[in-house]
Scaffold this active site. Structure first.
Site, PDB file in Angstrom:
ATOM      1  N   SER A 157       0.842  -1.187   0.000  1.00 60.40           N
ATOM      2  CA  SER A 157       0.000   0.000   0.000  1.00 60.40           C
ATOM      3  C   SER A 157       0.885   1.247   0.000  1.00 60.40           C
ATOM      4  CB  SER A 157      -0.962  -0.033   1.189  1.00 60.40           C
ATOM      5  OG  SER A 157      -1.940   0.974   1.056  1.00 60.40           O
ATOM      6  N   ASP A 224     -17.155 -16.747 -12.773  1.00 61.23           N
ATOM      7  CA  ASP A 224     -16.328 -17.575 -11.899  1.00 61.23           C
ATOM      8  C   ASP A 224     -15.273 -18.373 -12.660  1.00 61.23           C
ATOM      9  OD1 ASP A 224     -15.322 -19.190  -9.849  1.00 61.23           O
ATOM     10  OD2 ASP A 224     -17.266 -19.339  -8.868  1.00 61.23           O
ATOM     11  N   ASP A 228      -9.425 -18.935 -15.081  1.00 59.70           N
ATOM     12  CA  ASP A 228      -8.799 -20.129 -14.501  1.00 59.70           C
ATOM     13  C   ASP A 228      -9.533 -21.424 -14.818  1.00 59.70           C
ATOM     14  OD1 ASP A 228     -11.027 -19.827 -12.879  1.00 59.70           O
ATOM     15  OD2 ASP A 228      -9.903 -19.325 -11.072  1.00 59.70           O
ATOM     16  N   ASP A 232     -14.761 -21.550  -8.100  1.00 60.32           N
ATOM     17  CA  ASP A 232     -14.219 -21.467  -6.738  1.00 60.32           C
ATOM     18  C   ASP A 232     -14.590 -20.175  -6.023  1.00 60.32           C
ATOM     19  OD1 ASP A 232     -12.754 -19.717  -8.258  1.00 60.32           O
ATOM     20  OD2 ASP A 232     -10.781 -20.532  -7.740  1.00 60.32           O
ATOM     21  N   VAL A 234     -14.158 -17.177  -7.140  1.00 58.47           N
ATOM     22  CA  VAL A 234     -13.166 -16.142  -7.438  1.00 58.47           C
ATOM     23  C   VAL A 234     -13.148 -15.898  -8.939  1.00 58.47           C
ATOM     24  CG1 VAL A 234     -10.698 -15.600  -7.455  1.00 58.47           C
ATOM     25  CG2 VAL A 234     -11.728 -16.657  -5.441  1.00 58.47           C
ATOM     26  N   ASP A 376      -8.889  -5.804  -5.103  1.00 54.43           N
ATOM     27  CA  ASP A 376      -8.529  -4.719  -4.189  1.00 54.43           C
ATOM     28  C   ASP A 376      -9.547  -3.595  -4.327  1.00 54.43           C
ATOM     29  OD1 ASP A 376      -7.364  -2.532  -2.863  1.00 54.43           O
ATOM     30  OD2 ASP A 376      -5.334  -3.126  -3.421  1.00 54.43           O
ATOM     31  N   HIS A 414      -6.990  -5.836  -0.524  1.00 52.72           N
ATOM     32  CA  HIS A 414      -5.914  -4.859  -0.380  1.00 52.72           C
ATOM     33  C   HIS A 414      -4.844  -5.374   0.578  1.00 52.72           C
ATOM     34  CE1 HIS A 414      -3.914  -1.062  -0.630  1.00 52.72           C
ATOM     35  NE2 HIS A 414      -4.019  -0.847   0.667  1.00 52.72           N
TER      36      HIS A 414
END
Length: 494
Positions: A157, A224, A228, A232, A234, A376, A414
């Protein structure tokens, strides 16, 4: 390596540093987890400004590994001595600084007469960290009889910005820089964090938190497997997610039905700050990023009202309006655009660390490992990618790979948190790159359960690649993934 001086000798003239006072040098006996050390506090000034930069240096008494590691701060905090325990335990001589003001507030920006205190602003922007670096290395050299063989920066940060600022302004200070979620585009990022509140204020439509949550859940569900190939929870490739929020109109939630007006607010927040003519100003929230945190809405006397992040109120009130009593609810689209231009003009040089020219750092032999969570909500990762692309454009892709690598962590917030596997071993990867020439091809990431057991591993690939599942293999095993081309960021208008 054994010291050549007693700790107390550091207070008796062993150091000859201009405008620097050794406040204390105390032997700490250590404990079961922390080695004995000499803990030094110094103050650096810049006469006649009347400022004071505090520097903390911790020196292992018998376990020094010959290296120096500085640790950065967060938010408006330049740093703290508490951050030095981990590197001290690892054998490093280590240092941190308050960058010219105590604590994590922003009141250092204004004098009592409401004029800007530019020396303290410069101290926080970059001078204080360079002061700390020069001072700490002098302390190390005096105590051990020689300087560190390698010097490292470790920060996230604000700490990430501090490290990349060092590489740009003071390229000989560090051999290796680890920068996580770096706020390198500081004026744009800090001003842009108020965008969601401005949109809800101007549209007279504060959106209820559970509607934001429903929109996030729908976006993740729709995207989702993007990137990838795994379900999951994400979004593996946020830049490749093309979910239409308009599909949510009419969706029922615990806080009411999502309306077209709600969706318009969400779209504008995701799009990011724009001028009144629609001109791009800065990046917004990427798909899969939580809306909560910087677009908070609370209920007061039975009605919804915006609640801006405290750092944003400090930024606008103290640095831009120069009025501690400034009322954020007076903001309009026009006023926001004016503040945005003012922020970039006034603070781009002193706070911004987005210079793509790292040639001197590279010639020095420096290496920078940068990582950023792709979920983030505070610092849009697109700003980091934009800077990285400009470095590659200036230095060339091949040359850039020799000194700079960028890794995005899908689903990570973050500096950590979020639903994605968390990055691990970044600093160790940097050390291997600097000292053994082992450039990181991937970074490790893992997910642990409540008992601390690792339940998933995943590689993090260098931008613009993403980890993609290979065939019908175990998605919890990093070995089941390969790095594959992901969606690249479209160049921002300049």
């Amino acid at each position: 390596m054994q010291p050549v001086l007693a700790c107390a000798d550091l207070t008796t003239g062993a150091l000859a540093l201009a405008d620097t006072t050794v406040d204390s040098a105390v032997e700490d006996p250590g404990d079961a987890t922390t080695p004995a050390s000499c803990r030094v506090q110094l103050t650096v000034t810049h006469p006649p400004a009347g400022d004071a930069v505090t520097v903390w240096v911790h020196l292992p008494s018998t376990t020094w590994n010959g290296r120096f590691q500085a640790v950065g701060g967060g938010g408006f905090s330049g740093g703290s001595p508490e951050s030095l325990l981990a590197p001290l335990r690892a054998g490093y001589a280590t240092a941190a600084t308050d960058a010219g003001h105590p604590g994590a507030t922003a009141d250092f920006a204004l004098r009592p007469d409401r004029t800007l205190d530019w020396q303290r602003i410069r101290d926080f922007g970059h001078v204080g960290v360079h002061d700390m670096t020069v001072t700490a290395k002098a302390v190390v050299t005096a105590f051990y009889g020689r300087g560190p063989e390698y010097s490292y920066w470790n920060g996230c940060s604000t700490g990430g910005r501090q490290g990349l600022m060092e590489a740009q302004r003071y390229p000989d200070d560090y051999d290796g820089v680890l920068a996580g979620a770096p706020v390198i585009n500081y004026p744009q990022m800090q001003t842009g964090q108020m965008w969601g509140q401005v949109v809800m204020l101007e549209e007279q439509n504060p959106v209820a938190p559970c509607k934001f949550a429903a929109a996030l859940a729908a976006t993740v569900a729709a995207c989702d497997e993007v990137g990838d190939g795994v379900v999951d929870g994400v979004v593996g490739d946020p830049l490749g997610c093309d979910f239409d929020l308009g599909q949510l109109v009419g969706t029922r939630t615990d806080c009411g039905e999502i309306t077209a007006a709600d969706v318009e607010v969400m779209r504008r927040i995701g799009e990011g700050p724009r001028g009144q003519d629609g001109e791009f100003l800065w990046y917004g929230l990427a798909p899969g990023t939580p809306y909560a945190g910087l677009n908070d809405v609370v209920e007061v006397d039975g009605r919804l009202v915006g609640k801006p992040f405290q750092y944003d109120l400090w930024w606008f009130g103290l640095f831009l309006a120069q009025d501690p009593a400034w009322d954020w609810q007076t903001l309009t689209y026009a006023g926001f655009e004016a503040f945005f231009a003012q922020a970039v003009e006034m603070y781009g040089d002193v706070f911004g660390a987005d210079d793509p020219d790292l040639s001197e750092f590279a010639e020095h032999g420096g290496r920078a490992l940068v990582w950023h969570g792709a979920a983030d909500f505070g610092v849009p990762f697109q700003g980091t990618v934009d800077w990285y692309e400009r470095v590659r454009e200036l230095s060339g892709p091949g040359r850039t790979d020799e000194f700079l690598r960028l890794f995005l962590a899908p689903g990570v917030g973050h500096c950590g948190g979020g639903g994605g596997p968390q990055p691990t071993g970044q600093f160790e990867a940097l050390v291997a790159w600097v000292e053994r020439g082992e450039a990181p091809r991937t970074l490790d990431a893992q997910r642990v359960d409540e008992q601390g057991t690792v339940v998933q591993t995943r590689p993090l690939c260098p931008y613009p690649e993403v980890a993609r599942l290979t065939g019908d293999r175990d998605p919890a095993d990093a070995g089941s993934f390969r790095c594959a081309k992901a969606t690249e960021l479209e160049p921002a208008p300049r």
